[in-house]
Write a protein that holds these residues in place. Structure first.
Motif, PDB file in Angstrom:
ATOM      1  N   VAL A   6       0.837  -1.195   0.000  1.00  0.00           N
ATOM      2  CA  VAL A   6       0.000   0.000   0.000  1.00  0.00           C
ATOM      3  C   VAL A   6       0.873   1.246   0.000  1.00  0.00           C
ATOM      4  CG1 VAL A   6      -1.696   1.319   1.314  1.00  0.00           C
ATOM      5  CG2 VAL A   6      -1.950  -1.148   1.080  1.00  0.00           C
ATOM      6  N   SER A   7       1.927   1.253   0.796  1.00  0.00           N
ATOM      7  CA  SER A   7       2.819   2.402   0.858  1.00  0.00           C
ATOM      8  C   SER A   7       3.483   2.661  -0.487  1.00  0.00           C
ATOM      9  CB  SER A   7       3.880   2.197   1.939  1.00  0.00           C
ATOM     10  OG  SER A   7       3.290   2.103   3.198  1.00  0.00           O
ATOM     11  N   ASP A   8       3.940   1.605  -1.169  1.00  0.00           N
ATOM     12  CA  ASP A   8       4.529   1.776  -2.498  1.00  0.00           C
ATOM     13  C   ASP A   8       3.516   2.384  -3.454  1.00  0.00           C
ATOM     14  OD1 ASP A   8       6.879   0.665  -1.599  1.00  0.00           O
ATOM     15  OD2 ASP A   8       6.648  -1.240  -2.665  1.00  0.00           O
ATOM     16  N   GLN A   9       2.300   1.880  -3.416  1.00  0.00           N
ATOM     17  CA  GLN A   9       1.258   2.397  -4.299  1.00  0.00           C
ATOM     18  C   GLN A   9       0.969   3.857  -4.004  1.00  0.00           C
ATOM     19  OE1 GLN A   9      -1.933  -0.346  -3.574  1.00  0.00           O
ATOM     20  NE2 GLN A   9      -1.187  -1.833  -5.063  1.00  0.00           N
ATOM     21  N   LYS A  10       0.881   4.205  -2.722  1.00  0.00           N
ATOM     22  CA  LYS A  10       0.615   5.594  -2.347  1.00  0.00           C
ATOM     23  C   LYS A  10       1.736   6.508  -2.807  1.00  0.00           C
ATOM     24  CE  LYS A  10      -2.399   4.953   1.643  1.00  0.00           C
ATOM     25  NZ  LYS A  10      -2.536   5.096   3.099  1.00  0.00           N
ATOM     26  N   LEU A  11       2.973   6.060  -2.633  1.00  0.00           N
ATOM     27  CA  LEU A  11       4.104   6.885  -3.077  1.00  0.00           C
ATOM     28  C   LEU A  11       4.089   7.071  -4.592  1.00  0.00           C
ATOM     29  CD1 LEU A  11       6.988   5.586  -0.777  1.00  0.00           C
ATOM     30  CD2 LEU A  11       5.983   7.872  -0.772  1.00  0.00           C
ATOM     31  N   ASN A  13       1.434   7.002  -6.510  1.00  0.00           N
ATOM     32  CA  ASN A  13       0.323   7.912  -6.808  1.00  0.00           C
ATOM     33  C   ASN A  13       0.693   9.359  -6.486  1.00  0.00           C
ATOM     34  OD1 ASN A  13      -1.285   5.831  -7.719  1.00  0.00           O
ATOM     35  ND2 ASN A  13      -2.295   5.515  -5.747  1.00  0.00           N
ATOM     36  N   CYS A  14       1.380   9.563  -5.355  1.00  0.00           N
ATOM     37  CA  CYS A  14       1.817  10.916  -4.990  1.00  0.00           C
ATOM     38  C   CYS A  14       2.783  11.459  -6.034  1.00  0.00           C
ATOM     39  CB  CYS A  14       2.480  10.921  -3.611  1.00  0.00           C
ATOM     40  SG  CYS A  14       1.335  10.666  -2.248  1.00  0.00           S
ATOM     41  N   SER A  17       1.063  12.457  -9.083  1.00  0.00           N
ATOM     42  CA  SER A  17       0.265  13.657  -8.843  1.00  0.00           C
ATOM     43  C   SER A  17       1.136  14.902  -8.719  1.00  0.00           C
ATOM     44  CB  SER A  17      -0.566  13.498  -7.567  1.00  0.00           C
ATOM     45  OG  SER A  17      -1.453  12.413  -7.707  1.00  0.00           O
ATOM     46  N   ALA A  22       8.219  11.979  -3.501  1.00  0.00           N
ATOM     47  CA  ALA A  22       7.679  10.631  -3.303  1.00  0.00           C
ATOM     48  C   ALA A  22       8.537   9.574  -4.004  1.00  0.00           C
ATOM     49  CB  ALA A  22       6.237  10.562  -3.804  1.00  0.00           C
ATOM     50  N   ASP A  70       0.713  -0.667 -12.028  1.00  0.00           N
ATOM     51  CA  ASP A  70       0.891  -0.979 -10.616  1.00  0.00           C
ATOM     52  C   ASP A  70       0.110  -2.234 -10.267  1.00  0.00           C
ATOM     53  OD1 ASP A  70       1.527  -0.949  -7.988  1.00  0.00           O
ATOM     54  OD2 ASP A  70       0.446   0.880  -7.488  1.00  0.00           O
TER      55      ASP A  70
END
Length: 194
Positions: A6-11, A13-14, A17, A22, A70
């Motif tokens: 989840v953290s990899d995905q969030k980074l 995405n950040c 964006s 990130a 991803d």
């Protein structure tokens, strides 16, 4: 779901964006694993540093171009890129001089000479085999039959021709078109099969 994934995905995405910091965090998170793998393969710190940088430059370029899909396996993906960069390094070395496997600690043709494979290696190999098998199933019947007989049954083209009742040239032609179609599918799906 695994917190790391989840953290990899969030980074990612950040980063996509617009948060340039990130990607640095993502690289830092996996840098030791990637660097250790490369160092183990090339056994030269300076070369390993160069390949490490090339690996992440290529990864960022793929992400920037929108070609990264991803799937929750960022580490496996980045290790696959590192593996390809190591192979490219040894190919370049081989062109410049004959490099034997003992010097490299690695078979230049692309197979690891290690006592055991890591879990990531197993996952990557299983995923590649699964992806290829699914694409083979999408081929027209005649092409699929030749691929299955050649690669999964190990038959020669002469044996394939005899079993299917066609000439060797026809069997070779079907294989050629099968490979063209498989390459097209790989490109369309942006798959990295190595």
């Amino acid at each position: 779901m695994n917190v790391q994934v989840v953290s990899d995905q969030k980074l990612l995405n950040c980063y996509l964006s617009g948060d340039r910091n990130a990607i640095s965090q993502l690289i830092e998170r996996h840098s030791r694993r990637v660097r250790d793998y490369i160092q183990m393969m090339v056994k030269d710190g300076d070369v390993a540093d160069d390949i490490f940088q090339e690996t992440f430059i290529k990864a960022v370029r793929v992400i920037d171009e929108g070609r990264y899909t991803d799937n929750g396996r960022f580490l496996s993906w980045i290790l696959r890129i590192a593996h390809n960069q190591v192979i490219d390094h040894f190919r370049a070395q081989k062109q410049n001089r004959q490099l034997n496997e003992a010097e490299a600690g690695y078979d230049v043709l692309g197979t690891l000479r290690l006592a055991e494979r890591t879990v990531e290696d197993e996952i990557v190999c299983e995923q590649i085999a699964s992806d290829v098998r699914r694409m083979v199933e999408l081929l027209p019947d005649e092409q699929r039959e030749v691929v299955m007989m050649r690669y999964y049954s190990g038959l020669s083209f002469k044996e394939i021709a005899e079993q299917t009742g066609v000439s060797i040239n026809t069997a070779l032609g079907r294989m050629r078109y099968a490979l063209i179609n498989l390459r097209k599918m790989i490109k369309e799906k942006n798959l990295i099969l190595s």
